[in-house]
Design a protein around this motif. Structure first.
Motif: not given
Length: 558
Positions: A224, A222, A206
């Protein structure tokens, strides 16, 4: 409950136009926020109605796409945009993506103030607060029960996963996995990396995390990637009272998180921190008890086997033991404060002691260990019937396996080397301990090209340091080497190391030239020059010993 549909039906907002994302019209509005700074997206919460002028969208389609996706990952309820100031109009590409994601985009008429929208929405949703507060108390009670009864990390992860209806992973500050709610969950299996006996979350995948984001004490979202698909992952830092305990990761596989889920996440982070503190305290107490016992043993205070048997220990007095000291130096950043470096080192030593204890339990049954500052001190038991060579090989093999295991643990960069004392009966271990410490002292200014050092290889060095003062040593090597050292310094030659190699190879020209990778004639030239610079005859046996001693003292005291 205020939904986007209800919002559009309110009298002050009758002129607002829904331009995209109609399938999300039943999204619940739990708050309202103004956003005109692209870096502030990490501060948004689930269920919020976003109000913006579109300033930071500019006219860049990629930026527009990225933020629309981010708002969906956060589970915002809708986006209210006032165009015609910075944004000429709401682009068709934004509308198509909003339709695809069922994220309503609402166009605000030019004359409506942002503050008016906020005041009306907050007034409408104020009745929701009592319900939310009661739910928050219920969640708090559930986590309190888990903590009160010592449920451990596994129960915290499982309890939180049930509340948020998504897979949960708990990791420590170094991203080593502390617990998961479901070992069989494909996304967990596919994204967690196994290194030795340790599971870690590959945070390096990330790339757009804010600097020191663990301090913001607020979840961020975020993406993935797993099997060519993208999944939103909520990352909640667990940071209390200047101490960073780790992170909670929620994979949004089943559904986006709601505002109530974020309440559960906050309570879960508190339970996580309390459990970490409890585990740290248990480990610290156990290590202190071990350290107190070993301090007495290694300082020679335990004089006989009867005194030894009074302690509750698994040490076998019929074995011989060797002291090994693993020195661990964390390679930090120069900008780090002393407090941050100390916290990093403390976390590292706790983590390494815990993981090494687990690793050694079944592999090395006669290994005992404890930590002190930045060192792991180990006592390794071996059969006294073994030959010296077999004992040396067993100790060397064990030290190398443990050193390699520790280098593979965690994410932080570190330098690890091992010093080893003599193998002795249990009541004589104070000597082995002093020898291992002495090697560390002798290596203090060295580059440590090797990783494992036995005291037997430093016996002569130790004798010199203990027997000859620094002042006497410097006086001795200056008498024999001063002219040679000065010549090397002034002319940038390497005659001193040439002399060392020549003496080490018993004045043999052939073997010395091969060892130095130089031509025989080059060596002969150097030897001739060296003879002219030395105050004694190089060929006399008594002088070769004196020169070797001078070179050794130069290495020790320069």
């Amino acid at each position: 409950m205020l939904t986007v549909k209800n919002f559009l039906q309110l009298t002050p907002f009758k002129t607002f136009q829904l331009v995209a994302g109609a399938n999300g019209i039943e999204n619940e509005i739990t708050g309202v926020n103004i956003l005109d700074n692209p870096d502030a997206s990490d501060w948004l919460s689930a269920g919020e109605l976003l109000i913006t002028s579109g300033y930071f969208f500019s006219e860049n389609a990629e930026i527009q796409k990225r933020f629309i996706q981010r708002f969906k990952e956060i589970n915002c309820s809708a986006i209210c945009i006032k165009p015609h100031i910075y944004l000429k109009g709401i682009p068709e590409s934004m509308r198509r993506l909003a339709d695809e994601l069922a994220l309503p985009i609402i166009e605000i008429p030019y004359g409506i103030a942002f503050s008016k929208i906020m005041n009306i929405v907050m007034a409408e949703i104020s009745g929701r607060m009592n319900e939310l507060n009661q739910a928050s108390l219920d969640i708090h009670s559930q986590f309190f029960e888990i903590s009160l009864h010592g449920g451990g990390m596994k129960k915290i992860a499982s309890g939180l996963a049930k509340m948020v209806h998504n897979p949960v992973v708990l990791v420590d500050a170094d991203w080593s996995v502390a617990a998961v709610n479901d070992d069989e969950q494909p996304l967990i299996q596919g994204t967690i990396k196994k290194t030795g006996d340790t599971l870690t979350f590959p945070i390096q995948t990330i790339t757009d995390l804010p600097t020191d984001f663990e301090r913001i004490q607020k979840p961020i979202t975020r993406a993935i990637f797993f099997e060519e698909k993208e999944y939103p992952c909520v990352i909640m830092p667990v940071y209390f009272d200047t101490i960073h305990y780790g992170f909670i990761l929620v994979y949004q596989v089943e559904r986006p998180l709601t505002d109530l889920d974020y309440v559960a996440l906050e309570n879960g982070s508190m339970a996580f921190a309390l459990e970490q503190m409890r585990l740290f305290e248990i480990e610290r107490t156990e290590n202190r008890i071990r350290r107190d016992f070993f301090d007495q043993l290694l300082s020679g205070q335990i004089k006989d086997l009867d005194a030894l048997s009074a302690y509750d220990t698994t040490i076998d007095p019929t074995l011989n033991y060797t002291v090994l000291i693993l020195s661990i130096q964390t390679i930090g950043h120069e900008a780090d404060s002393l407090m941050k470096k100390k916290q990093t080192e403390d976390r590292l030593m706790k983590s390494l002691l815990s993981s090494l204890t687990t690793y050694a339990a079944n592999r090395f049954p006669h290994l005992h260990l404890f930590s002190r500052k930045n060192q792991l001190v180990m006592l390794l038991g071996t059969d006294p019937k073994l030959s010296s060579l077999k004992t040396h090989n067993e100790i060397s093999d064990t030290a190398e396996r443990i050193r390699m295991y520790l280098e593979q643990q965690g994410q932080s960069e570190r330098e690890i080397f091992c010093t080893i004392g003599s193998t002795l009966p249990i009541l004589e271990l104070s000597q082995s301990f002093e020898e291992a410490k002495k090697v560390i002292q002798l290596l203090e200014d060295d580059t440590k090209e090797e990783k494992i050092y036995f005291f037997n290889d430093f016996y002569f060095d130790s004798f010199l340091v203990d027997s000859i003062s620094k002042e006497q040593g410097k006086k001795f090597y200056t008498h024999y080497l001063n002219t040679l050292l000065a010549y090397d310094k002034d002319n940038k030659t390497s005659f001193t190391p040439t002399l060392k190699a020549y003496l080490a190879h018993h004045l043999n020209i052939a073997t010395t030239s091969r060892a130095l990778f130089i031509h025989r004639n080059t060596l002969l030239y150097r030897i001739d020059k060296i003879k002219g610079l030395l105050p004694v005859d190089l060929e006399q046996e008594k002088n070769t010993f004196a020169l070797q001693l001078a070179l050794k003292l130069y290495e020790l005291y320069d």
